[in-house]
Design a protein around this motif. Structure first.
Motif, PDB file in Angstrom:
ATOM      1  N   PRO A  17       8.895   8.262   8.732  1.00 47.12           N
ATOM      2  CA  PRO A  17       8.213   6.994   9.018  1.00 47.12           C
ATOM      3  C   PRO A  17       6.696   7.153   9.073  1.00 47.12           C
ATOM      4  CG  PRO A  17      10.093   7.264  10.469  1.00 47.12           C
ATOM      5  CD  PRO A  17       9.904   8.581   9.754  1.00 47.12           C
ATOM      6  N   GLY A  18       6.009   6.163   8.510  1.00 47.30           N
ATOM      7  CA  GLY A  18       4.549   6.158   8.533  1.00 47.30           C
ATOM      8  C   GLY A  18       3.909   6.926   7.387  1.00 47.30           C
ATOM      9  N   VAL A  19       4.719   7.593   6.573  1.00 51.54           N
ATOM     10  CA  VAL A  19       4.195   8.383   5.459  1.00 51.54           C
ATOM     11  C   VAL A  19       4.372   7.599   4.160  1.00 51.54           C
ATOM     12  CG1 VAL A  19       4.440  10.545   4.162  1.00 51.54           C
ATOM     13  CG2 VAL A  19       4.689  10.554   6.650  1.00 51.54           C
ATOM     14  N   ALA A  20       3.343   7.633   3.305  1.00 49.80           N
ATOM     15  CA  ALA A  20       3.406   6.949   2.010  1.00 49.80           C
ATOM     16  C   ALA A  20       4.138   7.803   0.987  1.00 49.80           C
ATOM     17  CB  ALA A  20       2.002   6.642   1.507  1.00 49.80           C
ATOM     18  N   TYR A  21       4.941   7.122   0.154  1.00 51.61           N
ATOM     19  CA  TYR A  21       5.656   7.736  -0.962  1.00 51.61           C
ATOM     20  C   TYR A  21       5.344   6.888  -2.190  1.00 51.61           C
ATOM     21  CZ  TYR A  21       8.592  10.173   2.477  1.00 51.61           C
ATOM     22  OH  TYR A  21       9.044  10.958   3.503  1.00 51.61           O
ATOM     23  N   SER A  22       5.265   7.504  -3.360  1.00 50.26           N
ATOM     24  CA  SER A  22       5.047   6.741  -4.590  1.00 50.26           C
ATOM     25  C   SER A  22       5.574   7.535  -5.777  1.00 50.26           C
ATOM     26  CB  SER A  22       3.558   6.452  -4.807  1.00 50.26           C
ATOM     27  OG  SER A  22       2.877   7.615  -5.234  1.00 50.26           O
ATOM     28  N   LEU A  23       5.735   6.848  -6.897  1.00 46.07           N
ATOM     29  CA  LEU A  23       5.966   7.557  -8.143  1.00 46.07           C
ATOM     30  C   LEU A  23       4.638   8.191  -8.539  1.00 46.07           C
ATOM     31  CD1 LEU A  23       8.052   4.880 -10.051  1.00 46.07           C
ATOM     32  CD2 LEU A  23       8.881   6.986  -8.985  1.00 46.07           C
ATOM     33  N   GLY A  75       2.351  11.332   0.965  1.00 50.64           N
ATOM     34  CA  GLY A  75       1.152  11.481   1.796  1.00 50.64           C
ATOM     35  C   GLY A  75      -0.120  11.283   0.986  1.00 50.64           C
ATOM     36  N   THR A  76      -1.065  12.237   1.087  1.00 55.00           N
ATOM     37  CA  THR A  76      -2.327  12.091   0.357  1.00 55.00           C
ATOM     38  C   THR A  76      -2.098  12.036  -1.145  1.00 55.00           C
ATOM     39  OG1 THR A  76      -2.720  14.479   0.337  1.00 55.00           O
ATOM     40  CG2 THR A  76      -3.684  13.227   2.167  1.00 55.00           C
ATOM     41  N   SER A  77      -1.047  12.687  -1.643  1.00 52.84           N
ATOM     42  CA  SER A  77      -0.722  12.639  -3.077  1.00 52.84           C
ATOM     43  C   SER A  77      -0.321  11.230  -3.502  1.00 52.84           C
ATOM     44  CB  SER A  77       0.416  13.606  -3.413  1.00 52.84           C
ATOM     45  OG  SER A  77       0.062  14.931  -3.093  1.00 52.84           O
ATOM     46  N   ALA A  78       0.162  10.428  -2.549  1.00 53.99           N
ATOM     47  CA  ALA A  78       0.551   9.036  -2.813  1.00 53.99           C
ATOM     48  C   ALA A  78      -0.586   8.064  -2.496  1.00 53.99           C
ATOM     49  CB  ALA A  78       1.790   8.677  -1.993  1.00 53.99           C
ATOM     50  N   GLY A  79      -1.788   8.608  -2.253  1.00 54.22           N
ATOM     51  CA  GLY A  79      -2.948   7.770  -1.998  1.00 54.22           C
ATOM     52  C   GLY A  79      -3.162   7.401  -0.541  1.00 54.22           C
TER      53      GLY A  79
END
Length: 138
Positions: A17-23, A75-79
């Motif tokens: 929770p609270g962490v960004a995920y993206s393609l 995280g940071t990799s997902a912006g």
């Protein structure tokens, strides 16, 4: 454009929770970031399939002659600036069975269930082993 488009759904069972995920596209840019809450996350990825099969598209990565995979940035990799996490998860797609691939080429969405957490309690990363095999999404 080479290949017939199919849709792959990457479902993350228990994201942090609270962490960004993206393609992550081929230029290592995050695409469609989502911040995890208490439930699962899912990303639909458009991939083209050419005879062979060969997997093509802006999210398809390759390693060696046959390995094909998609990255989920975390995280940071997902912006997500300021995140304590900088990770990415590698999801193999070259292992999708031929019978399922045939269903996808007929219009079915294929889905895989992925773990959201690594042994350290943080987001799962590196090559992620699915919790359940690829299947037709229900």
């Amino acid at each position: 454009m080479t290949g017939q488009p199919i849709t792959l759904r990457l479902r993350i069972q228990d994201p942090v929770p609270g962490v960004a995920y993206s393609l992550q596209d081929k230029k290592n840019h995050p695409v469609g970031p989502l911040v995890a809450g208490d439930g699962p996350l899912a990303f639909d990825v458009s991939v083209r399939v050419a005879p062979g099969p060969r997997f093509l598209g802006e999210f398809v990565r390759s390693e060696g002659p046959s390995r094909r995979f998609v990255y989920i940035a975390i995280g940071t990799s997902a912006g997500q600036h300021g995140s304590t996490w900088t990770r990415r998860a590698k999801i193999d797609i070259h292992t999708i069975p031929a019978d399922l691939l045939a269903r996808a080429l007929e219009g079915a969405v294929l889905e895989v269930l992925l773990p959201g957490r690594a042994k350290d309690g943080g987001p799962a990363c590196a090559t992620v082993v699915p919790l359940e095999a690829w299947r037709v999404a229900g």
